[in-house]
Design a protein around this motif. Structure first.
Motif, short mmCIF file in Angstrom:
data_model
loop_
_atom_site.label_atom_id
_atom_site.label_comp_id
_atom_site.label_asym_id
_atom_site.label_seq_id
_atom_site.Cartn_x
_atom_site.Cartn_y
_atom_site.Cartn_z
N LYS A 114 0.79 -1.23 0.00
CA LYS A 114 0.00 0.00 0.00
C LYS A 114 0.83 1.28 0.00
O LYS A 114 0.32 2.34 -0.34
CB LYS A 114 -1.00 0.00 1.15
N SER B 231 0.66 3.27 -3.27
CA SER B 231 -0.46 4.20 -3.43
C SER B 231 -0.30 5.41 -2.52
O SER B 231 -0.57 6.54 -2.92
CB SER B 231 -1.79 3.49 -3.13
N HIS C 246 -0.62 9.35 -3.58
CA HIS C 246 -1.89 10.00 -3.26
C HIS C 246 -1.98 10.52 -1.84
O HIS C 246 -2.99 11.13 -1.47
CB HIS C 246 -3.04 9.03 -3.53
N SER D 193 -3.38 5.47 1.58
CA SER D 193 -3.42 4.11 1.03
C SER D 193 -4.86 3.69 0.75
O SER D 193 -5.12 2.55 0.41
CB SER D 193 -2.76 3.13 1.99
N LYS E 12 -6.64 4.82 -1.70
CA LYS E 12 -6.86 4.89 -3.14
C LYS E 12 -5.93 3.87 -3.78
O LYS E 12 -4.72 4.00 -3.70
CB LYS E 12 -6.58 6.29 -3.67
N ASP F 222 -3.96 2.62 -6.42
CA ASP F 222 -3.32 3.18 -7.61
C ASP F 222 -2.96 2.09 -8.61
O ASP F 222 -2.67 0.96 -8.22
CB ASP F 222 -2.05 3.92 -7.17
N GLU G 268 0.31 0.24 -7.91
CA GLU G 268 0.20 -0.78 -6.88
C GLU G 268 -0.51 -2.02 -7.44
O GLU G 268 -0.04 -3.14 -7.27
CB GLU G 268 -0.57 -0.26 -5.66
N SER H 251 -7.05 2.35 -12.33
CA SER H 251 -6.76 0.97 -11.92
C SER H 251 -7.76 0.01 -12.55
O SER H 251 -7.40 -1.08 -12.98
CB SER H 251 -6.80 0.85 -10.40
#
Length: 117
Positions: free
Chosen positions: A34, A37, A41, A44, A46, A48, A51, A79
């Protein structure tokens, strides 16, 4: 088999994990990456594409995303594009593990499970 989840804890095949996990169609379990992400951003919560790419090493039919006990994790639209053509289900983790367990004998299921908020 995912036996249960509570805030900050998930039990898979008798092993207790106190961090987010990825469960592959082969049954392999690993820690969710995580930080990939979070660096981009600031959270964690969101998921991404960079990831998600880390988890696409095994072929699958369904992606089940456990969004946390309170549903805070979300799959970003970019994603979703990575898994276009695959079935994608996002739901709070307690419900997601029930779905994952129900599908795993019928389909190849990739599960990503957030175990806190």
């Amino acid at each position: 088999m995912i036996e249960g989840v509570s805030f900050g804890r998930i039990v898979i095949n008798g092993s207790v994990y106190e961090h987010d996990v990825v469960v592959y169609p082969s049954g392999r379990v690993e820690r969710r990456k995580k930080w990939l992400s979070k660096e981009k951003h600031g959270t964690s919560h969101k998921l991404d594409p960079e990831e998600l790419k880390e988890y696409l090493s095994e072929d699958f039919d369904v992606l089940v995303v456990g969004t946390g006990i309170y549903g805070m994790l979300s799959l970003l639209p970019e994603s979703r594009e990575l898994v276009e053509g695959k079935e994608v289900v996002e739901m709070p983790t307690p419900e997601a593990i029930k779905l994952f367990n129900g599908l795993k004998n019928e389909k190849r299921v990739l599960g990503i499970f957030h175990i806190t908020c």
